[in-house]
Design an enzyme around this catalytic site. Structure first.
Site, mmCIF file in Angstrom:
data_model
loop_
_atom_site.group_PDB
_atom_site.id
_atom_site.type_symbol
_atom_site.label_atom_id
_atom_site.label_comp_id
_atom_site.label_asym_id
_atom_site.label_seq_id
_atom_site.Cartn_x
_atom_site.Cartn_y
_atom_site.Cartn_z
ATOM 1 N N GLY A 1 -0.586 10.999 8.718
ATOM 2 C CA GLY A 1 -1.612 11.407 7.769
ATOM 3 C C GLY A 1 -1.621 12.888 7.452
ATOM 4 N N HIS B 1 2.140 5.932 4.485
ATOM 5 C CA HIS B 1 1.673 6.587 5.711
ATOM 6 C C HIS B 1 0.458 5.892 6.295
ATOM 7 C CE1 HIS B 1 -2.143 8.671 4.741
ATOM 8 N NE2 HIS B 1 -1.682 8.674 3.506
ATOM 9 N N CYS B 2 0.277 6.116 7.596
ATOM 10 C CA CYS B 2 -0.940 5.729 8.298
ATOM 11 C C CYS B 2 -1.359 6.960 9.085
ATOM 12 C CB CYS B 2 -0.709 4.488 9.164
ATOM 13 S SG CYS B 2 0.701 4.583 10.285
ATOM 14 N N ALA B 3 -2.118 6.821 10.128
ATOM 15 C CA ALA B 3 -2.570 8.001 10.873
ATOM 16 C C ALA B 3 -1.409 8.694 11.581
ATOM 17 C CB ALA B 3 -3.659 7.623 11.874
#
Length: 188
Positions: free
Chosen positions: A32, A103-105
């Site tokens: 992120g 994307h993710c975290a």
């Protein structure tokens, strides 16, 4: 469907865990923090950002399209509800000569799982091959066990067979590709 390797870089870029990891000519994965870095986005010519989280806020830049996929990183989360729509969007962006950042975290579980689904659907890669390729580009990927179960089911839907399966271990259910490293940590 394009051939499995047609959209891949000619040379495998050096794996990155802090920046953007290039998976194909038009697909990148990151965490992120990197996803909100305008310099990284522009230097990699990103035209679409797909945020697969509930906890990371987007920084909206006017020249980039944003897609929100609100899924938590939990084995019970139904990420498979988004396999087709996200894969279709990545493919559509590629056909328009754009580039997608998924994307993710942390860039480890959710975004990686959706990347694997995309590679299976649009590059006709088996789940094992998609994982091997993606891990070579981004060594830290590790979808959670629930996402693995959903990916295994998706592979069966797409190809009528599976190249991996879930197995029991002292750490819980894991995909069989993790058996060797799990055995090194904890005798099975």
């Amino acid at each position: 469907m394009t051939s499995p390797w047609s959209a891949f870089p000619v040379q495998i870029p050096q794996p990155s865990i802090r920046g953007l990891s290039q998976i194909t000519k038009s697909l990148f994965i990151s965490n992120g923090v990197a996803a909100n870095n305008k310099l990284l986005l522009s230097s990699n010519q990103i035209t679409t950002v797909i945020n697969v989280s509930v906890e990371v806020a987007n920084t909206f830049y006017e020249d980039i399209q944003y897609v929100q996929v609100p899924v938590v990183d939990a084995p019970v989360a139904r990420l498979s509800n988004f396999f087709d729509s996200v894969a279709d969007r990545i493919h559509s962006v590629e056909m328009q000569k754009g580039r997608t950042l998924l994307h993710c975290a942390a860039g480890v579980s959710r975004s990686a799982a959706l990347c694997l689904a995309y590679l299976m659907k649009y590059h006709a890669m088996s789940l094992v091959d998609a994982h091997t390729w993606t891990k070579s580009c981004r060594p830290i990927i590790r979808p959670n066990s629930g996402f693995w179960e959903q990916l295994i089911h998706y592979e069966l839907q797409l190809f009528g067979k599976n190249t991996m399966q879930m197995m029991d271990s002292p750490m819980g259910r894991i995909p069989d590709i993790y058996e060797k490293e799990t055995r090194l940590m904890i005798p099975l």
